[in-house]
Write an enzyme that holds these catalytic residues in place. Structure first.
Site, PDB file in Angstrom:
ATOM      1  N   HIS A  25       0.842  -1.192   0.000  1.00 19.15           N
ATOM      2  CA  HIS A  25       0.000   0.000   0.000  1.00 19.15           C
ATOM      3  C   HIS A  25       0.871   1.233   0.000  1.00 19.15           C
ATOM      4  O   HIS A  25       2.051   1.193   0.334  1.00 19.15           O
ATOM      5  CB  HIS A  25      -0.963   0.014   1.195  1.00 19.15           C
ATOM      6  CG  HIS A  25      -0.294   0.259   2.514  1.00 19.15           C
ATOM      7  ND1 HIS A  25      -0.075   1.518   3.010  1.00 19.15           N
ATOM      8  CD2 HIS A  25       0.233  -0.591   3.424  1.00 19.15           C
ATOM      9  CE1 HIS A  25       0.526   1.430   4.184  1.00 19.15           C
ATOM     10  NE2 HIS A  25       0.744   0.149   4.454  1.00 19.15           N
ATOM     11  N   CYS A  26       0.270   2.335  -0.426  1.00 18.69           N
ATOM     12  CA  CYS A  26       0.930   3.634  -0.310  1.00 18.69           C
ATOM     13  C   CYS A  26       0.039   4.480   0.598  1.00 18.69           C
ATOM     14  O   CYS A  26      -0.723   3.937   1.395  1.00 18.69           O
ATOM     15  CB  CYS A  26       1.164   4.271  -1.680  1.00 18.69           C
ATOM     16  SG  CYS A  26      -0.344   4.652  -2.571  1.00 18.69           S
ATOM     17  N   VAL A  27       0.052   5.767   0.457  1.00 16.22           N
ATOM     18  CA  VAL A  27      -0.693   6.636   1.357  1.00 16.22           C
ATOM     19  C   VAL A  27      -2.197   6.464   1.206  1.00 16.22           C
ATOM     20  O   VAL A  27      -2.936   6.484   2.185  1.00 16.22           O
ATOM     21  CB  VAL A  27      -0.292   8.110   1.123  1.00 16.22           C
ATOM     22  CG1 VAL A  27      -1.089   9.051   1.996  1.00 16.22           C
ATOM     23  CG2 VAL A  27       1.186   8.294   1.371  1.00 16.22           C
ATOM     24  N   ARG A  29      -3.652   4.112  -1.467  1.00 17.34           N
ATOM     25  CA  ARG A  29      -4.030   2.990  -2.329  1.00 17.34           C
ATOM     26  C   ARG A  29      -3.567   1.640  -1.790  1.00 17.34           C
ATOM     27  O   ARG A  29      -2.453   1.504  -1.313  1.00 17.34           O
ATOM     28  CB  ARG A  29      -3.425   3.167  -3.722  1.00 17.34           C
ATOM     29  CG  ARG A  29      -3.929   4.395  -4.417  1.00 17.34           C
ATOM     30  CD  ARG A  29      -3.155   4.659  -5.683  1.00 17.34           C
ATOM     31  NE  ARG A  29      -3.543   5.940  -6.216  1.00 17.34           N
ATOM     32  CZ  ARG A  29      -3.812   6.164  -7.480  1.00 17.34           C
ATOM     33  NH1 ARG A  29      -3.698   5.192  -8.352  1.00 17.34           N
ATOM     34  NH2 ARG A  29      -4.190   7.356  -7.884  1.00 17.34           N
TER      35      ARG A  29
END
Length: 158
Positions: A25-27, A29
């Protein structure tokens, strides 16, 4: 819908545990590497109330969740288990060129903002000198030149 229910629903629409190769995951998504993109029900994923959007990039499906991504990711990991062994196998399958480009991008990624910032400042200096708005001896030129050099020094020291 709580994070666990949302993670279960997303997993179901992605084609189940067997269709998931890796999840990160990112911030905002949830990024899921898929084995078979044909099993992904993208339209149904987009219609989930708590899902902001869905992007498909190659074999990676990105489920945009906003600030809820951390909790949903934790629950998603509990459902799919540890896929690190599969990731090691995928890394070994990469060719030499792909490994070289990955190494090159990991080297330049941290200093990219410094290169862009200095390039913009140097471009501004050239523009000002070309139209004879400043001379090399002027205080403004000296200030912008020192600022560019200091900026790259600050960015690369992190």
């Amino acid at each position: 819908m709580n994070d666990k229910q949302l993670a279960e629903h997303i997993l179901e629409l992605l084609g189940g545990d067997s269709n998931v190769n890796q999840a990160t995951h990112c911030v905002t998504r949830l990024r899921v590497t898929i084995n078979n993109s044909g099993k992904v029900r993208k339209a149904d994923l987009s219609n989930i109330e708590d899902v902001i959007g869905v992007n498909q990039v190659g074999n990676q499906t990105q489920v945009i969740l906003g600030s809820r991504v951390h909790g949903v990711y934790d629950e998603f990991q509990n459902l799919v288990g540890d896929k690190d062994a599969d990731q090691v196998v995928q890394e070994e399958k990469k060719g030499f060129i792909s490994q070289f480009l990955d190494a090159l991008s990991s080297i330049f990624n941290p200093i990219l903002p410094a290169i862009i910032g200095v390039g913009l400042l140097k471009g501004l200096l050239i523009f000002l000198m070309f139209y004879e708005l400043v001379s090399v001896e002027s205080d403004l030129y000296q200030f912008l030149n020192i600022l560019a050099l200091q900026y790259i020094g600050l960015m690369t020291s992190k």
